[in-house]
Design a protein around this motif. Structure first.
Motif, mmCIF file in Angstrom:
data_model
loop_
_atom_site.group_PDB
_atom_site.id
_atom_site.type_symbol
_atom_site.label_atom_id
_atom_site.label_comp_id
_atom_site.label_asym_id
_atom_site.label_seq_id
_atom_site.Cartn_x
_atom_site.Cartn_y
_atom_site.Cartn_z
ATOM 1 N N ARG A 192 11.440 -2.401 -4.734
ATOM 2 C CA ARG A 192 11.211 -1.344 -5.722
ATOM 3 C C ARG A 192 11.081 -1.936 -7.131
ATOM 4 N NH1 ARG A 192 15.211 1.418 -4.659
ATOM 5 N NH2 ARG A 192 14.241 2.843 -3.218
ATOM 6 N N HIS A 193 11.946 -2.885 -7.454
ATOM 7 C CA HIS A 193 11.908 -3.509 -8.777
ATOM 8 C C HIS A 193 10.542 -4.169 -9.023
ATOM 9 C CE1 HIS A 193 13.999 -5.229 -12.311
ATOM 10 N NE2 HIS A 193 13.157 -6.233 -12.129
ATOM 11 N N ASP B 148 7.715 -1.320 -9.123
ATOM 12 C CA ASP B 148 7.805 -0.531 -10.355
ATOM 13 C C ASP B 148 7.315 -1.352 -11.547
ATOM 14 O OD1 ASP B 148 8.766 1.656 -8.982
ATOM 15 O OD2 ASP B 148 10.843 1.415 -9.653
ATOM 16 N N ALA C 221 3.573 -1.470 -11.467
ATOM 17 C CA ALA C 221 2.982 -0.178 -11.823
ATOM 18 C C ALA C 221 2.935 0.021 -13.331
ATOM 19 C CB ALA C 221 3.779 0.954 -11.172
ATOM 20 N N SER C 222 3.808 -0.634 -14.055
ATOM 21 C CA SER C 222 3.852 -0.442 -15.505
ATOM 22 C C SER C 222 3.109 -1.544 -16.254
ATOM 23 C CB SER C 222 5.302 -0.377 -15.978
ATOM 24 O OG SER C 222 5.940 -1.621 -15.760
ATOM 25 N N ARG D 104 -1.551 2.028 -3.546
ATOM 26 C CA ARG D 104 -0.814 2.499 -4.720
ATOM 27 C C ARG D 104 -1.102 3.977 -4.928
ATOM 28 N NH1 ARG D 104 2.929 -0.978 -6.710
ATOM 29 N NH2 ARG D 104 2.676 0.120 -8.645
ATOM 30 N N ALA E 154 2.591 5.010 -9.742
ATOM 31 C CA ALA E 154 4.017 4.911 -9.411
ATOM 32 C C ALA E 154 4.193 4.250 -8.055
ATOM 33 C CB ALA E 154 4.654 6.301 -9.403
ATOM 34 N N ALA E 155 5.247 3.535 -7.911
ATOM 35 C CA ALA E 155 5.527 2.818 -6.661
ATOM 36 C C ALA E 155 6.554 3.582 -5.840
ATOM 37 C CB ALA E 155 6.026 1.418 -6.990
ATOM 38 N N THR E 156 6.290 4.845 -5.575
ATOM 39 C CA THR E 156 7.284 5.679 -4.907
ATOM 40 C C THR E 156 7.765 5.050 -3.611
ATOM 41 O OG1 THR E 156 5.510 6.941 -3.894
ATOM 42 C CG2 THR E 156 6.479 7.832 -5.909
#
Length: 174
Positions: free
Chosen positions: A98-99, A102, A105-106, A163, A168-170
């Motif tokens: 997730r880290h 995320d 994604a930013s 993606r 967002a990387a839900t």
């Protein structure tokens, strides 16, 4: 670390630095994962737990993300996801993934597909939204990766995660 983690313990996930290299390499070797190309990864993170007041934190997991291609042809390769055996099943691996996602994604790769190769963790990655694909269906940009080109055996299963359109990387919560 050979003992079970304390109940409720949550390692801190942070960007890896040079002092983490030896510990991360040891975890990867013990899990039978290749080190080839790791030093060229775009982003690498580690999960660490305090070792006591006088000692450096202990690395209990790690993961890396390679970035290949440019513009609309950009693709990411998730690699070297490893968690020390006593810490498996604690959500540490999902937090590492997730880290990384995320963070991607930013940045400049918000809508890039994310691929990986695995021999043993297909079901686990499936729970994180990855689906099995034919290796030849991986994004072309990933052919530049040493992982795809030679480090991972032909028996490794290719997986891909598109993606979200918002970048967002839900991922499911740990």
């Amino acid at each position: 670390m050979s003992t079970q983690p304390p109940a409720g313990a949550r390692p801190t996930v942070r960007a890896a630095d040079e002092t983490d290299r030896t510990a991360l390499a040891g975890l990867l070797r013990s899990a039978g994962l290749p080190l080839d190309g790791l030093d060229e990864a775009w982003r690498t993170v580690v999960a660490v737990v305090p070792a006591g007041t006088a000692a450096a934190p202990v690395v209990v997991g790690g993961a890396a993300l390679e970035r290949h291609g440019c513009g609309s042809d950009t693709a990411l390769l998730l690699r070297s996801v490893v968690v020390a055996p006593p810490w498996r099943g604690t959500g540490t691996g999902a937090r590492l993934v997730r880290h990384l996602l995320d963070g991607a994604a930013s940045t400049a790769a918000p809508q890039a597909p994310v691929a990986l190769l695995t021999e043993t963790a297909g079901d686990w990655f499936g729970r994180l939204g990855f689906r099995v694909v034919a290796r030849e269906d991986l994004p072309t940009a990933l052919s530049a990766s040493v992982q795809v080109a030679s480090a991972c055996p032909a028996s490794a299963v290719a997986m891909l995660r598109a993606r979200d359109t918002g970048g967002a990387a839900t991922l499911p919560s740990p």
